[in-house]
Design a protein around this motif. Structure first.
Motif, PDB file in Angstrom:
ATOM      1  N   ASP A  18     101.738 -16.291 -31.137  1.00  0.00           N
ATOM      2  CA  ASP A  18     102.736 -15.261 -31.669  1.00  0.00           C
ATOM      3  C   ASP A  18     103.756 -15.594 -32.351  1.00  0.00           C
ATOM      4  O   ASP A  18     103.954 -15.256 -33.374  1.00  0.00           O
ATOM      5  N   ARG A  19     104.194 -16.747 -31.925  1.00  0.00           N
ATOM      6  CA  ARG A  19     105.634 -17.321 -32.453  1.00  0.00           C
ATOM      7  C   ARG A  19     105.135 -17.917 -33.713  1.00  0.00           C
ATOM      8  O   ARG A  19     105.736 -18.024 -34.811  1.00  0.00           O
ATOM      9  N   ARG A  20     103.929 -18.672 -33.816  1.00  0.00           N
ATOM     10  CA  ARG A  20     103.499 -19.292 -34.831  1.00  0.00           C
ATOM     11  C   ARG A  20     103.257 -18.384 -36.067  1.00  0.00           C
ATOM     12  O   ARG A  20     103.762 -18.678 -37.282  1.00  0.00           O
ATOM     13  N   GLN A  21     102.435 -17.273 -35.626  1.00  0.00           N
ATOM     14  CA  GLN A  21     102.123 -16.313 -36.900  1.00  0.00           C
ATOM     15  C   GLN A  21     103.191 -15.725 -37.208  1.00  0.00           C
ATOM     16  O   GLN A  21     103.266 -15.278 -38.610  1.00  0.00           O
ATOM     17  N   ILE A  22     104.071 -15.195 -36.344  1.00  0.00           N
ATOM     18  CA  ILE A  22     105.446 -14.350 -36.936  1.00  0.00           C
ATOM     19  C   ILE A  22     106.285 -15.229 -37.472  1.00  0.00           C
ATOM     20  O   ILE A  22     106.884 -14.680 -38.771  1.00  0.00           O
ATOM     21  N   ALA A  23     106.473 -16.434 -37.282  1.00  0.00           N
ATOM     22  CA  ALA A  23     107.164 -17.279 -38.126  1.00  0.00           C
ATOM     23  C   ALA A  23     106.701 -17.560 -39.461  1.00  0.00           C
ATOM     24  O   ALA A  23     107.345 -17.571 -40.562  1.00  0.00           O
TER      25      ALA A  23
END
Length: 880
Positions: free
Chosen positions: A392-397
């Motif tokens: 999630d973090r990777r894609q949101i960033a």
């Protein structure tokens, strides 16, 4: 595109004043006559125990409350109808009743993810008021309005029986207080879950929060010519309409392939009806949804491609620039075609399996909160229910164009997932809306929106040939599989690879020729779902074994016994199974039940544990001593009802000797414990190995004479990585595609009328970590497997969803379930924590073919397609 703030929430309707009694006190308020009691309880009174699982369908039971002492579904009850009446929720029950509810459901294992449990608890109270000593059949019938996707209902019935005994003065079974591995430690946070006190994402309220709603495509394939948000912006309370042009970073994301746009842009073609075109942000959810209805989209509608076969035609339009074939997985050992030609018996047929909706009880939800940190730097805090917070973090960033360090993702344990929450659903869109509006934003999907958006179980068509010699020993397997990938890759390439890998089942097969294709269409995407392609392949190969057994003149048990893998044999991938496992022990455990039954079917199963196939399988954990009586367990895996957090605690207790109440597991990205998504039945194995390391380091410090006070602030890290697996088809002399496997045999018996009688499930679990939770996992998997076999189907025609509501899915309810018996074999794997194998998926791998075999024994029909709705077992369920 910005709108004007507006605090008026009536949206043009005249409000009515109502007065009623709520949890023993008189209340009055002005309400919109169209609002449901559920909305009023949650939004106006802050009561969170009634959950929204399907509003306004009234089909899941999560919203059950008592009105004048009778259980009622609050999502289909207008608030105005309770004027002058008494409404009771779990919050209003006596403390004694609340304690009895919590004790009985937790101790009996009647709670897993917990989302359905508060509604069931309320109905239990009403039932026992009128019938203090109900039979199990009476309890099951009373539970008709309720769905549970986790438990298989058996332990819920157990819990209500226990509750009845407590109310009559009986005693509660003793609790385990040691927390040691192998004991029945109560579920972590179980009391909160039962009583509805645990806050899922949709229960969380933040000052100044705005609400987002998605605008989906009307067509599976159409050119988007224009998007006009003007009418939407005129709705009172609308703050902004977000479209593709507002995305500052990468618009295309994905777990394995970046082929999925978070918003489809003007000038692009939609690929399925779950494509998002815009996000409306407003002061309240009703305004946001009203505004979505007013967005004007101009399309050029195009003919969708709705079958993999059509998608592979040379003249088919390309759904993605690289073409419509996502992946091709092949396995070849020996000469299968020659082996089949020389076989004494050959079974050949084409088997097809259906698209399935996960139907977790908690729909998708996300909250994003902008924060500031030193010298004005931007930071975003995201509350996610996803199966991989680091993904999630990777894609949101990437979508925001930020460094990953600027995004903190915290897991809020979800109300079920089963693979359906691996992909980004609304996390990136909610994060984008929050940043653009510089305010906290919540997005919660309605059930029909959830149906539309998230990936499903892949429908797969399998043409298969299996040969054997005169004694029934398998000589070769040839198979061609084609899977409907749907619009986007998700993890579909791996699902179809996993189907290919398991095409031979848990059997010795000297000659193998398998090809498996994942093909894009304009249907809803296929993604991860419990079993991950193995269920589909198992149905085909096990059905062929039934045919071969008949040709060879032996029964189904003997056919499987003669061909079962043993230590030293090679699996379909070429991997030599050089560690102990108990497949044959599971067969022995069910032998008498199968042979003594008048009408029975049998099937075996194997399921990989860990992703493997050349991808690293990692476990990471950090134990942080927060105080003298509190140690946080920081892990990268997701608790989603399977009991992972409880197993974390038991592992830490086993290694340190500290009591279970000391430990508090949590998952977020603030500590670097990135080990990928919670998938492939691997969390207990990988997370457990990491926690063992960390806990032993903590114990070593305590053994020097230091106290917990001395260690406050200290962190103890553990890491494990399985890096030796080889990719499928690697040119190596001794391939090792997976860390370990689970093994099972299941038997299904029928009544004299062809209806379900009993399921006996024998599983080699390696080590029973927690008997209550392990039983619940297998019982819940059997429930899902029976629905897969007989009744469940997510229907899509012409790219449009025909399964419009929860009832249309035909998920089994408590009164549909037969008796289940679970048998555990403990053949430890020397590489895993205490020998344990992951069991999250294998519980339903053999179920459908075992049901099919029992039905064939009953009526002589060899069924090749799922679901088997034409069968007497299915007809009996569907008419109830």
């Amino acid at each position: 595109m910005m709108g004007k703030p507006d605090d008026t929430a009536a949206h043009g309707r005249v409000k009515e004043t109502i007065s009623f009694t709520l949890n023993g006190r008189s209340v009055s308020l002005d309400v919109d006559p169209e609002r449901s009691l559920l909305d009023v309880l949650r939004d106006d009174f802050g009561i969170i125990s009634p959950k929204n699982g399907c509003a306004p369908q009234g089909a899941c039971g999560c919203c059950t409350v008592l009105i004048d002492g009778r259980p009622r579904l609050s999502c289909v009850t207008k608030a105005t109808r309770v004027a002058g009446h008494s409404v009771t929720t779990l919050e209003g029950l006596s403390e004694q009743t609340r304690q009895q509810l919590a004790d009985s459901f937790v101790r009996a294992g009647g709670v897993q993810c917990g989302y359905c449990t508060p509604g069931i608890a309320m109905r239990s109270v009403a039932l026992l008021e009128k019938n203090p000593e109900p039979t199990r059949d009476e309890i099951r019938k009373e539970l008709r309005p309720h769905l549970c996707r986790c438990t298989g209902y058996k332990k819920i019935v157990d819990a209500i029986e226990l509750l009845a005994r407590l109310r009559r003065g009986g005693e509660l079974p003793a609790a385990d207080t040691s927390g040691q591995v192998g004991t029945r430690l109560d579920r972590y946070r179980g009391r909160q879950l039962v009583l509805g006190d645990f806050r899922y994402i949709n229960d969380i309220q933040i000052e100044g929060m705005l609400f987002a709603a998605p605008c989906f495509s009307d067509h599976p394939r159409a050119l988007v010519k224009s998007i006009d948000p003007t009418p939407a912006l005129a709705v009172p309370g609308v703050r902004r309409v977000v479209t593709a042009e507002d995305v500052p970073g990468e618009r295309y994301i994905g777990l394995l392939e970046r082929d999925w746009p978070i918003l489809v842009a003007v000038g692009e073609e939609t690929r399925y009806v779950g494509d998002m075109l815009a996000i409306v942000v407003a002061d309240d959810q009703r305004a946001a949804r009203e505004a979505v209805r007013r967005i004007v989209v101009e399309y050029e509608v195009r003919e969708p491609i709705t079958s993999p076969e059509d998608a592979l035609k040379p003249d088919a339009p390309k759904i993605h620039p690289g073409g419509n074939l996502l992946s091709r997985s092949t396995i070849k050992h020996g000469d299968a075609e020659q082996a089949l030609r020389e076989s004494v018996h050959v079974a050949e047929d084409t088997y097809s399996t259906q698209r399935i909706e996960h139907m977790y009880l908690e729909p998708e939800a996300c909250v994003a909160i902008p924060e500031r940190r030193g010298q004005g730097g931007q930071r975003l805090r995201v509350l996610s229910q996803g199966q991989g917070v680091f993904d999630d973090r990777r894609q949101i960033a990437a979508v925001l164009g930020w460094d990953v360090e600027q995004v903190l993702v915290e897991l809020v344990s979800n109300g079920g997932a089963f693979g359906g929450k691996e992909d980004n659903s609304i996390q990136a869109q909610t994060a984008l809306a929050s940043v653009l509006c510089n305010a906290p934003v919540k997005c919660t999907l309605a059930r029909e929106e959830s149906f539309r958006l998230h990936p499903k179980r892949h429908p797969i068509k399998i043409h298969i040939k299996v040969g054997c010699d005169g004694g029934g020993r398998i000589t070769g397997v040839w198979a061609r599989m084609i899977g409907d990938k749907g619009a986007y890759a998700s993890v579909g390439a791996k699902v179809l690879e996993r189907a290919a890998v398991h095409a031979t089942g848990p059997y010795k097969v000297p000659n193998v020729d398998v090809e498996s294709l994942a093909v894009y269409t304009n249907n809803p995407p296929g993604g991860a779902m419990r079993g991950f392609g193995v269920n589909q392949a198992t149905f085909a190969v096990e059905r062929c074994l039934d045919r071969l057994a008949a040709k060879a003149g032996i029964d189904g048990w003997e056919m499987r016994w003669r061909n079962a893998l043993d230590v030293g044999d090679r699996f379909c991938t070429g991997q030599k199974l050089d560690k102990p496992f108990g497949l044959k022990l599971t067969l022995l455990a069910v032998k008498d039940a199968y042979r003594n039954a008048a009408c029975a079917g049998i099937a075996c199963g194997i399921k990989n544990v860990g992703i493997g196939s050349g991808m690293p399988d990692e476990g990471k954990a950090v134990l942080v001593v927060e105080s003298a009586d509190r140690v946080s367990i920081r892990t990268g895996f997701t608790e989603m009802g399977q009991g992972y957090f409880t197993i974390c605690i038991q592992t830490a207790c086993q290694e340190t000797g500290l009591p279970p109440e000391v430990f508090a597991p949590t998952t977020d990205t603030s500590v670097e414990v990135n080990c990928g998504p919670t998938t492939a039945s691997r969390a207990t194995v990988l997370g457990g190995l990491a926690i063992i390391q960390a806990a032993r380091r903590l114990k070593a410090e305590l053994d020097t004479g230091k106290t917990m006070d001395d260690l406050v602030g200290r962190q103890f890290r553990g890491e494990y990585a399985c890096t030796y697996t080889t990719p499928l088809g690697a040119d190596v002399p001794d391939p090792k595609t997976h860390l370990t496997y689970g093994f099972a045999t299941q038997v299904v018996t029928l009544n004299d009328d062809g209806t379900l009688k009993k399921v006996i499930a024998a599983h080699d679990v390696g080590k029973v970590m927690n008997p209550t939770m392990l039983e619940g996992q297998i019982e819940g998997a059997i429930h899902m497997g029976l629905g897969y076999a007989l009744t469940e189907e997510f229907v899509v025609e012409g790219g449009h969803i025909q399964s419009k509501d929860v009832r249309s899915l035909n998920v089994l309810r408590a009164h549909h379930m037969p008796e289940t018996e679970v048998i555990f074999i403990e053949e430890p794997d020397p590489e895993t924590p205490y020998g344990a194998r992951g069991v999250g998926e294998i519980g339903l791998v053999p179920t459908a073919p075992a049901v099919a075999g029992a039905l064939e024994a009953f009526d002589g029909v060899h069924r090749t397609s799922l679901p088997m709705k034409d069968s007497p077992a299915a007809r009996a369920i569907l008419k109830q």
